[in-house]
Design a protein around this motif. Structure first.
Motif, short mmCIF file in Angstrom:
data_model
loop_
_atom_site.label_atom_id
_atom_site.label_comp_id
_atom_site.label_asym_id
_atom_site.label_seq_id
_atom_site.Cartn_x
_atom_site.Cartn_y
_atom_site.Cartn_z
N ILE A 16 -0.40 16.86 -19.17
CA ILE A 16 0.52 18.81 -19.15
C ILE A 16 1.76 18.70 -19.67
O ILE A 16 2.85 18.01 -19.04
CB ILE A 16 0.66 18.82 -17.59
CG1 ILE A 16 -0.69 19.36 -17.51
CG2 ILE A 16 1.36 20.47 -17.41
CD1 ILE A 16 -0.99 20.41 -15.65
N ARG A 43 -7.04 22.78 -13.55
CA ARG A 43 -5.48 22.10 -13.91
C ARG A 43 -6.37 21.02 -12.50
O ARG A 43 -6.96 21.62 -11.50
CB ARG A 43 -4.59 22.81 -13.17
CG ARG A 43 -3.37 22.82 -14.44
CD ARG A 43 -2.02 23.46 -13.00
NE ARG A 43 -1.18 23.95 -14.57
CZ ARG A 43 0.51 22.91 -14.77
NH1 ARG A 43 0.45 21.72 -14.14
NH2 ARG A 43 1.00 24.11 -15.45
N TYR A 61 -5.17 18.68 -17.48
CA TYR A 61 -4.67 20.19 -17.91
C TYR A 61 -6.29 20.60 -18.48
O TYR A 61 -6.72 19.40 -19.33
CB TYR A 61 -4.23 20.92 -18.55
CG TYR A 61 -4.72 21.96 -19.29
CD1 TYR A 61 -4.34 23.71 -18.55
CD2 TYR A 61 -5.01 22.43 -20.67
CE1 TYR A 61 -5.17 24.73 -18.60
CE2 TYR A 61 -5.78 24.09 -21.17
CZ TYR A 61 -4.90 25.47 -19.82
OH TYR A 61 -5.61 25.78 -20.22
N THR A 113 -2.82 29.82 -14.69
CA THR A 113 -3.76 28.49 -14.25
C THR A 113 -1.57 27.26 -14.91
O THR A 113 -1.52 26.13 -14.57
CB THR A 113 -4.40 27.99 -14.78
OG1 THR A 113 -5.69 28.61 -14.17
CG2 THR A 113 -5.13 26.77 -14.51
N TYR A 114 -1.81 27.97 -16.27
CA TYR A 114 -0.79 27.24 -17.01
C TYR A 114 0.62 27.08 -16.68
O TYR A 114 1.51 25.92 -16.31
CB TYR A 114 -1.05 26.79 -19.04
CG TYR A 114 -0.84 26.08 -19.68
CD1 TYR A 114 -1.92 25.46 -20.00
CD2 TYR A 114 0.14 25.89 -20.20
CE1 TYR A 114 -0.74 24.38 -20.62
CE2 TYR A 114 1.08 24.99 -20.94
CZ TYR A 114 0.48 24.48 -21.28
OH TYR A 114 0.90 23.20 -21.83
#
Ligand code: PMP
Length: 296
Positions: free
Chosen positions: A122, A35, A91, A259-260
């Motif tokens: 994102i 990100r 992202y 991360t997401y």
């Protein structure tokens, strides 16, 4: 959104080639998810860029293929792409894959992978991070401990296909997966922590998890006793421990990290409410956001 493909930044993504080798055989391919965050000072920075690019490299070594770019070239490509896409929260998804047709099964000529880097805005996650998400423990066993589990390679994500019918049936947002001994090791695309009093547990890396970069960041922040004491007057003990279903059901708080997802609280597991003291979760939510945004 612009795409980086073999040293060029192009306007559109490549159309999916349904006769491509990686689609038929679940690889060889390796990828990363990272990100970019707008920083306190207005600049834009990719969080833990070097670590992600190194993990991409490591993944390719694990599966025995080569990415014909240096780490520095890949890092610069990611940064250039973020700039081209407007220096905002994004992202990034670099993917290195064998660019040959499925018919090549009996004669692959090259160990070099092609590299494309995608970049997408994102979406606002429909997960309600304040209330938390509902989860179940599936009986899907994470690929047997083996060296390829440490690579971010598509074959490892076949689990998601196995878990999806359970999510559809139960209406929950995600599921935990087991290792071959029955311990709970991961969510579909995230690691997790379990809080019980001042002890914060996470499964050890015994070859059945992807040891996440977010997992490491969370452990570093919560394990920083000087920071924790000075700001919050609470000092937890962060430990690696095999996690059982009972550990989950009796936890004060459980949260996912990746991360997401960043850090997301779990409010219910297999119909049991997980609704104890969530102060460590709230601390890590604040501190994680400080770290990624470059705030002191
Ligand atoms: N486990 C799996 C299987 C994942 O796909 C991810 C997401 N990359 C993670 C854990 C979390 O890793 P990270 O914090 O490096 O994003």
């Amino acid at each position: 959104m612009k795409v980086w493909s073999d040293r060029r930044i192009i306007d559109n993504k490549a159309p999916l080639d349904s006769f491509s080798y990686p689609l038929h055989y679940g690889g060889p391919a390796v990828w990363e998810g990272m990100r970019a965050y707008v920083q306190e000072d207005g600049s834009c920075k990719i969080f833990r860029l070097k670590e992600h690019v190194q993990r991409l490299r490591d993944s390719s070594k694990i599966i025995g293929y080569n990415i014909p770019y240096s780490n520095a070239e890949i890092e610069q490509a990611c940064e250039a792409l973020v700039q081209q896409n407007g220096n905002k929260d994004l992202y990034l998804r670099p993917i290195a894959y064998l660019n040959v047709d499925a018919e090549s099964i009996h004669g692959i000529q090259t160990k070099d992978l092609k590299l494309d880097i995608y970049c997408v805005p994102i979406p606002k996650l429909h997960r309600n991070s304040e209330k938390g998400i509902r989860m179940v423990v599936s009986n899907v066993i994470r690929a047997y401990p083996q060296f390829t589990m440490q690579a971010k390679t598509p074959a490892n994500y076949a689990d998601i296909t196995q878990v999806q019918p359970l999510l559809d049936q139960t209406g929950v947002q995600d599921a935990f997966l087991l290792d071959n001994q029955g311990y709970v090791v991961e969510a579909t695309v995230a690691n997790f922590f379990v809080v019980k009093g001042d002890v914060i547990m996470t499964p050890p890396n015994k070859g059945s998890i992807l040891p996440g970069i977010t997992r490491r960041t969370v452990a570093e922040v919560l394990g920083d006793s000087a920071l924790m004491f000075s700001k919050y007057k609470k000092v937890p003990r962060v430990v690696e421990k095999d996690i059982t279903k009972a550990d989950l059901y009796t936890a004060d708080c459980v949260f996912l990290c990746g991360t997401y997802a960043e850090v997301v609280k779990v409010s219910e597991i297999d119909g049991r409410a997980i609704d104890g003291d969530d102060s460590y979760f709230r601390i890590i939510q604040t501190e994680y956001s400080n770290v990624v945004r470059g705030r002191k």
